[in-house]
Design an enzyme around this catalytic site. Structure first.
Site, short mmCIF file in Angstrom:
data_model
loop_
_atom_site.label_atom_id
_atom_site.label_comp_id
_atom_site.label_asym_id
_atom_site.label_seq_id
_atom_site.Cartn_x
_atom_site.Cartn_y
_atom_site.Cartn_z
N SER A 161 -77.32 -59.89 -8.28
CA SER A 161 -78.47 -59.58 -7.44
C SER A 161 -79.05 -58.18 -7.71
CB SER A 161 -78.03 -59.75 -5.99
OG SER A 161 -79.04 -59.45 -5.10
N ASP A 196 -82.60 -60.96 -8.78
CA ASP A 196 -82.43 -62.42 -8.83
C ASP A 196 -83.45 -63.12 -7.93
OD1 ASP A 196 -81.25 -61.45 -6.54
OD2 ASP A 196 -79.59 -62.89 -6.56
N ASP A 213 -84.34 -63.14 -4.74
CA ASP A 213 -84.17 -63.72 -3.41
C ASP A 213 -84.46 -62.71 -2.31
OD1 ASP A 213 -81.93 -62.17 -3.65
OD2 ASP A 213 -80.48 -63.77 -3.22
N ALA A 231 -83.31 -56.93 6.99
CA ALA A 231 -84.31 -55.87 6.81
C ALA A 231 -84.62 -55.68 5.33
CB ALA A 231 -83.80 -54.58 7.43
N ARG A 287 -70.20 -49.69 8.83
CA ARG A 287 -69.46 -50.92 8.47
C ARG A 287 -69.07 -50.87 7.00
NH1 ARG A 287 -73.10 -53.77 5.48
NH2 ARG A 287 -71.78 -55.59 5.32
N THR A 293 -70.13 -55.93 -0.62
CA THR A 293 -70.48 -56.10 -2.03
C THR A 293 -70.17 -54.88 -2.88
OG1 THR A 293 -72.73 -55.30 -1.70
CG2 THR A 293 -72.39 -57.66 -1.47
P1 NG1 Z 1 -73.26 -55.22 1.91
O1 NG1 Z 1 -72.88 -54.55 0.65
O2 NG1 Z 1 -72.18 -56.03 2.58
O3 NG1 Z 1 -73.92 -54.27 2.87
C1 NG1 Z 1 -75.56 -56.08 0.83
C2 NG1 Z 1 -76.72 -56.05 1.79
C3 NG1 Z 1 -76.74 -57.37 2.56
C4 NG1 Z 1 -76.80 -58.55 1.61
C5 NG1 Z 1 -75.70 -58.44 0.55
C6 NG1 Z 1 -75.79 -59.50 -0.51
C7 NG1 Z 1 -77.61 -54.17 3.05
C8 NG1 Z 1 -77.33 -53.08 4.02
N1 NG1 Z 1 -76.58 -54.96 2.75
O4 NG1 Z 1 -74.38 -56.30 1.57
O5 NG1 Z 1 -77.83 -57.38 3.44
O6 NG1 Z 1 -78.07 -58.59 1.04
O7 NG1 Z 1 -75.72 -57.16 -0.08
O8 NG1 Z 1 -76.65 -59.24 -1.55
O9 NG1 Z 1 -78.73 -54.27 2.58
ZN ZN Z 2 -80.70 -60.81 -4.61
#
Ligand code: NG1
Ligand code: ZN
Length: 515
Positions: A65, A248, A250, A341, A469, A473
């Protein structure tokens, strides 16, 4: 040689580094591509089992992504395009982390637990982003997104979009013109292919259209959203409507530059609000009693939530981060609009809602012109949306269609509500699992004292909110803050970062103020 002997022999060609343990996170397995060879092999095995079990096509999506070019990832996709069910996420972890000598045992364990018939055929579709210069879309939806080819998909979305614009006859060339930042990813390639089906109802100037090695580099939806500035490589004039996809395709965010040169972002929250407002309007005009809900995460700007609840008066729910959680929640309503967001999202219509709308749209006995038009517009809206999974191109056509029908300029859309200043930061800690959360990730449970510290800091600033939090990823902790001014927001974010650093085992240098 039996099937299992073959698997055993081939698995030795993709050996797992001893002791390496990877988690199936929000977006599947994701890390530096070098660590993923055994994972790809094993996810192939699991996809075959899942396909045998469901007797349907399973998708394997190979992408990282918005992450940088050197990362990669893989996730499994269930028959209707949705994320694989949680029990199978468990299996993927067992398979991924099994040492070489117990791989077959782990495999046989899944077969036994799920009572899988090994005689059943399997069918797998593989999708890849431009990291490997190849891409396939997977379809298993019995034609509900057009004939199951790329061209069928383009045709279906484009036709629905052209139908929407028929109800907006006086659009000027300016209104038809859109600048698109393709993040040097797969969306740029697909958009090029699709353009010819749009019948000049949308005139696209495409930037960052796939330069090798530059995927998500200083461009793309994540860059624009997090940096709160325009991407490199896009020539935007004052007031021009622009959007960015991620690598990607999305995610999508919109933006423009005003006459003072100020940058204005219309992120996933603004997109959800625009769509929610439109749907409510159309349902009222069509005289349909269907419940619209908007699903958000903790990252939704406080102003958007307030607007949706107090002004638009729709149901708003908050889920954990990650589209799978939003998707799930949105399924509970007649119409569930869900957006993170950062621009991931789509709209779900229940079968009953689709049925009611279709019936009304086809009812030739309706004399009331406004009512008939509203029903037809709702029908085209359903057709322009990809309900299986948020697709930046489909979301873009939806936004463009809604702006056209409502006769809104990008500035008017932006003015629906004003975002509270906000800031996202990242902190490195020794082990991100020390932070656990509750209440849709809005409150910290462990380590002790951290939530109390955040609460104290939040009290210092007007209209403020902050939460912490672990990322699903990346190997980091995320900090989010918002407040009445950018200065206060940044001060709050800085203080929360320090609290995380001190109470959750920060590594490296102490976090410093951004400016
Ligand atoms: P993590 O790394 O868990 O915050 C990020 C995005 C998610 C989601 C995922 C998957 C933020 C704050 N977090 O997750 O919204 O898009 O990647 O791609 O944007
Ligand atoms: Zn993506």
């Amino acid at each position: 040689m039996t099937q299992f002997e073959k698997v055993f022999r081939n698995s030795a060609l993709h050996p797992k580094p001893v002791g390496l343990v990877l988690q199936y996170g929000t977006a599947g397995f994701r890390t530096n591509a070098k660590e993923l060879d055994h994972i790809m092999f094993r996810m192939g095995l699991l996809a075959v089992l899942r396909s045998k079990k469901t007797k349907a096509t399973i998708g394997v999506m190979v992408t990282a992504s918005h992450n940088p070019e050197e990362d990669n990832g893989v996730k499994l996709v269930d028959p209707m395009g949705e994320m694989v069910t949680p029990s199978w996420e468990e299996y993927s972890m067992q398979l991924a982390n099994a040492e070489q000598d117990v791989l077959l045992t782990a495999l046989k364990d899944v077969i036994e637990k799920e009572a899988i018939s090994m005689d059943q055929d399997a069918n797998i579709f593989i999708g890849k982003d431009t990291r490997y210069r190849a891409y396939f879309h997977y379809f298993n939806t019995q034609g509900c997104y057009g004939s199951p080819t790329m061209e069928g998909y383009y045709r279906k979305l484009s036709q629905a979009f052209v139908q929407l614009t028929k109800h907006a006859p006086n659009r000027t060339d300016d209104q038809k013109h859109l600048l698109v930042d393709g993040a040097n990813g797969v969306g740029a390639l697909r958009l090029r292919d699709m353009e010819r089906f749009l019948q000049n109802q949308l005139q696209i100037s495409l930037f960052n259209d796939c330069r090798e090695g530059k995927l998500n580099f200083q461009c793309g939806a994540d860059y624009v959203k997090v940096q709160q500035k325009p991407p490199q490589g896009v020539e935007m004039s004052v007031g021009e409507r622009c959007c960015s996809f991620d690598g990607d395709a999305d995610r999508i965010v919109y933006y423009y530059k005003d006459s003072d040169g100020c940058f204005h972002l219309q992120d996933g929250d603004k997109i959800a609000t625009l769509i929610g407002t439109f749907l409510k309007d159309m349902l009222t005009q069509a005289g349909l009693d269907l419940q619209v809900a908007v699903v958000q995460t903790a990252y939704a700007n406080g102003s958007s939530t307030r607007y949706l609840e107090d002004v638009l008066k729709v149901t708003v729910c908050c889920t954990k981060t990650g589209v799978k959680h939003l998707h799930h929640a949105a399924q509970e309503f007649d119409i569930g609009v869900y957006f993170e967001a950062n621009g991931h999202g789509t709209v779900l219509f229940s079968n009953a809602a689709v049925h009611k709308i279709e019936k009304l749209a086809q009812d030739s006995s309706i004399k009331n012109e406004k009512k008939r038009t509203a029903a037809q517009l709702l029908h085209s809206t359903i057709n322009v949306i990809n309900q299986a999974v948020g697709d930046a191109i489909s979301d873009m056509l939806l936004v463009e269609g809604v702006l056209a029908v409502q006769g809104l300029s990008v500035q008017q859309w932006d003015a629906i509500y004003s975002d509270l200043p906000n800031r996202q930061r990242k902190i490195k800690v020794a082990d991100r699992r020390v932070i656990t959360t509750t209440d849709a990730e809005r409150r910290v449970v462990t380590p002790p004292g951290l939530q109390e510290a955040v609460d104290m800091l939040v009290k210092k600033y007007p209209q403020s909110r902050a939460f912490v939090r672990p990322s699903g990823t990346e190997d980091i902790i995320r900090v989010y803050a918002e407040a009445d001014t950018q200065e206060n927001t940044d001060a709050l974010a800085q203080e929360v970062c320090l609290a995380v650093y001190r109470l959750a085992g920060g590594v490296g240098e102490e976090p410093k103020p951004l400016h």
